[in-house]
Design a protein around this motif. Structure first.
Motif, short mmCIF file in Angstrom:
data_model
loop_
_atom_site.label_atom_id
_atom_site.label_comp_id
_atom_site.label_asym_id
_atom_site.label_seq_id
_atom_site.Cartn_x
_atom_site.Cartn_y
_atom_site.Cartn_z
N SER A 1 1.14 -1.14 -0.04
CA SER A 1 0.41 -0.15 0.18
C SER A 1 0.22 0.98 0.10
O SER A 1 0.27 1.79 0.64
CB SER A 1 -0.78 0.00 1.25
N GLY A 2 2.02 0.96 -0.01
CA GLY A 2 3.01 2.19 -0.57
C GLY A 2 3.51 2.80 0.80
O GLY A 2 4.05 3.90 1.15
N GLY A 3 3.19 1.79 2.28
CA GLY A 3 4.15 2.13 2.98
C GLY A 3 4.99 2.90 4.00
O GLY A 3 5.62 3.97 4.55
N THR A 4 6.23 2.33 3.05
CA THR A 4 7.34 2.20 2.80
C THR A 4 7.92 3.30 2.28
O THR A 4 9.02 3.54 1.86
CB THR A 4 8.14 0.60 2.10
N ILE A 5 7.34 3.76 1.55
CA ILE A 5 7.72 5.02 -0.09
C ILE A 5 7.93 6.12 0.42
O ILE A 5 6.92 7.26 1.60
CB ILE A 5 7.03 5.35 -0.55
N PRO A 6 9.28 6.74 1.13
CA PRO A 6 9.91 8.10 1.85
C PRO A 6 9.09 9.14 1.50
O PRO A 6 9.56 10.11 0.23
CB PRO A 6 10.72 7.85 1.97
N LEU A 7 7.71 9.44 1.04
CA LEU A 7 6.95 10.38 0.42
C LEU A 7 7.75 11.79 0.44
O LEU A 7 7.95 12.52 -0.63
CB LEU A 7 5.80 10.38 0.49
N LYS A 8 8.40 12.15 1.44
CA LYS A 8 8.61 13.89 1.95
C LYS A 8 10.34 13.22 1.52
O LYS A 8 11.05 14.51 2.60
CB LYS A 8 8.13 13.94 3.34
N GLY A 9 10.59 12.47 1.55
CA GLY A 9 12.41 12.46 2.06
C GLY A 9 12.20 12.05 3.24
O GLY A 9 11.35 11.44 3.44
#
Ligand code: FAD
Length: 464
Positions: free
Chosen positions: A76-84
């Motif tokens: 579900s994209g939980g591990t993606i560092p959306l804000k760096g």
């Protein structure tokens, strides 16, 4: 890129070799098992709780986002560092600290691989039931943060049913101990459950106390083969209505069967419209009786054949087939939306038929399979993102899967979590008040908003 001064402070905490900041490393840590991606500015790999706390304290001081990462199998994209910011990789905290045979409890660090705990518990006659299909890669920290489920959820429940307590680092670096190894801690609100399923948005889990159960004496694994997928789905609700609780009831459609057979070549029935993979466990007499009754129900519902695995190897082959659906996806298309639409068990046949219609309407392949026994279906929509027109159809199909699931009184996520992939639909499930409270709780626990920002209640895109 973080300032050299901050990188040096992080190195002083975890050691030079455990702070990564090279551009190629940032690419490696920009993904999970979705098609989404965003690069972090540094990856930090602490070795213990105190290092985690120190890193989080530094992040709070410099207002740097922190995204926890276990094995990055998140769907579900939980591990993606959306804000760096910092990806905090917890795989070095990988010790099983204790297995208490008498009290049937395990204490583990978050980086322990799920299957390693299952194996260690099995060695002393105990079972840790949550068995996500990713269990040979996923970590227990990731499982608790996502409240993972698995085939055995039908009988035993999902991760939250086994979490008794945890130790976690809050966003100011302070440490909280929740719950208790005593089953049935009733002192105030259940903080353990607040953090279970919080997807790294509220705290960094550094140790988990888990409940174990006795290893069942025997089990039987069966495969029921159907001409029509609808009949396989109907078997699920009829079995549950008959008061039988199998250990697992996994549904596979023809696309799943054919794709897995091409991949594994183990003689699966490629002409079947659907099949059920069923396991019953317990004491011998109950297992034999339940296997007989389930087999009868399968036939009454239209199964053309019910095969019982005769050896542990035959049973393992059947499970390997189920676990191989994910690797087999790639034969159909390079990209997927892997959903975990979950409805009341009695409505599984309805959901299965709706998914079949959605597939036809939008003309995109959809794997129609999942942990049907607990209503947790995994409609997986396949597409090629380079084909914009096809991707648009896949997105419309995805919208409709979510809408249909909610209309059936179901939930967007039975186990994969919300992350950012399902966040646009979250308010449609919680309602405006639930959504507002979700935001307020996160703000109270993480006032700086540094833990996994942009996810769940703090998604910044358009809401449905
Ligand atoms: C092939 C395949 C099969 C799968 N099958 C299943 C299945 O049957 N059932 C199921 O439920 N899921 C399944 N999944 C999804 C995934 O494996 C689970 O969500 C799993 O729990 C993720 O574990 P992980 O260690 O990979 O966590 P990650 O993907 O690294 O992280 C998941 C989330 O947890 C957070 N997190 C990780 N560690 C911590 C920590 N210590 N403290 C706080 N937050 C943390 C992360 O920030 C992220 O939001 C599958 C995935 C794949 C690729």
């Amino acid at each position: 890129m973080l300032k050299p001064e901050i990188l040096n402070k992080l190195r002083a905490v975890v050691g030079n070799s455990h702070v990564l900041s090279e551009p190629e490393d940032m690419i490696v840590y920009s993904n999970d098992a979705t098609i989404l991606s965003a690069k972090p500015e540094a990856v930090v790999q602490p070795a213990n709780r105190d290092e985690v706390a120190e890193v989080v304290r530094l992040a709070a001081r410099y207002n740097i986002p922190v995204t926890c990462r276990g094995a990055a199998t998140c769907l579900s994209g939980g591990t993606i560092p959306l804000k760096g910011g910092i990806v905090l990789e917890l795989t070095r905290l990988n010790q099983i600290l204790n297995i208490d045979k008498v009290n049937k409890i395990a204490v583990v660090q978050p980086g322990v691989i799920t299957f390693d705990l299952i194996t260690a518990a099995g060695n002393v006659g105990l079972l840790y039931p949550p068995d996500p299909s990713s269990m040979k890669e996923s970590t227990l920290g990731g499982n608790v943060a996502e409240c993972a489920g698995g085939p055995k959820g039908v009988k035993y429940g999902i991760t939250r049913d086994f979490v008794l307590g945890m130790e976690a680092v809050l966003s100011d670096g302070s440490i909280i101990q929740t719950g208790n190894a005593v089953d049935g801690d009733m002192c105030g609100p259940d903080w353990t459950m607040l953090l279970t399923g919080s997807e790294g948005t509220m705290a960094v889990i550094t140790s988990i106390t888990l409940r174990l159960v006795p290893l069942p004496a025997v089990k039987k694994t069966m495969m029921a083969i159907y001409d029509r997928l609808e009949d396989a789905a109907k078997t699920v609700s009829v079995t549950m209505a008959a008061g039988i609780i199998p250990t697992t009831l996994e549904l596979m459609d023809n696309l799943s069967i054919v794709s897995v057979e091409k991949y594994l070549k183990i003689g699966l029935p490629v002409k079947a419209g659907g099949l059920l993979l069923i396991e019953v466990d317990g004491v011998l007499s109950t297992v034999e009786e339940n296997a007989r009754r389930v087999s009868e129900i399968c036939k009454q519902c239209g199964a053309t054949e019910v095969k019982i695995a005769q050896t542990p190897q035959e049973a393992e082959d059947l499970w390997r087939a189920r676990r191989s659906i994910n690797p087999a996806f790639g034969q159909v298309a390079p990209c997927k939306f892997a959903e975990d639409a979950t409805v009341p068990r009695s409505l599984v046949p309805v959901l299965v038929e709706k998914i079949m219609s959605i597939q036809e309407k939008y003309d995109v392949p959809i794997f129609n399979m999942g942990h049907a026994g607990d209503g947790n279906m995994h409609p997986t929509i396949m597409f090629d993102k380079r084909n914009k027109e096809q991707m648009a159809r896949a997105e419309q199909a995805l919208d409709e899967v979510h809408i249909v699931t909610l209309e059936l009184g179901g939930t967007l996520s039975g186990e994969h979590g919300i992350g950012c992939a399902k966040a646009p639909y979250l308010r449609a499930e919680t309602g405006a008040t639930g959504y507002k409270i979700g935001r307020e709780i996160k703000q109270a626990v993480d006032p700086l908003g540094i833990l996994n920002p942009g996810k769940m209640f703090f998604y910044e895109g358009k809401l449905h």
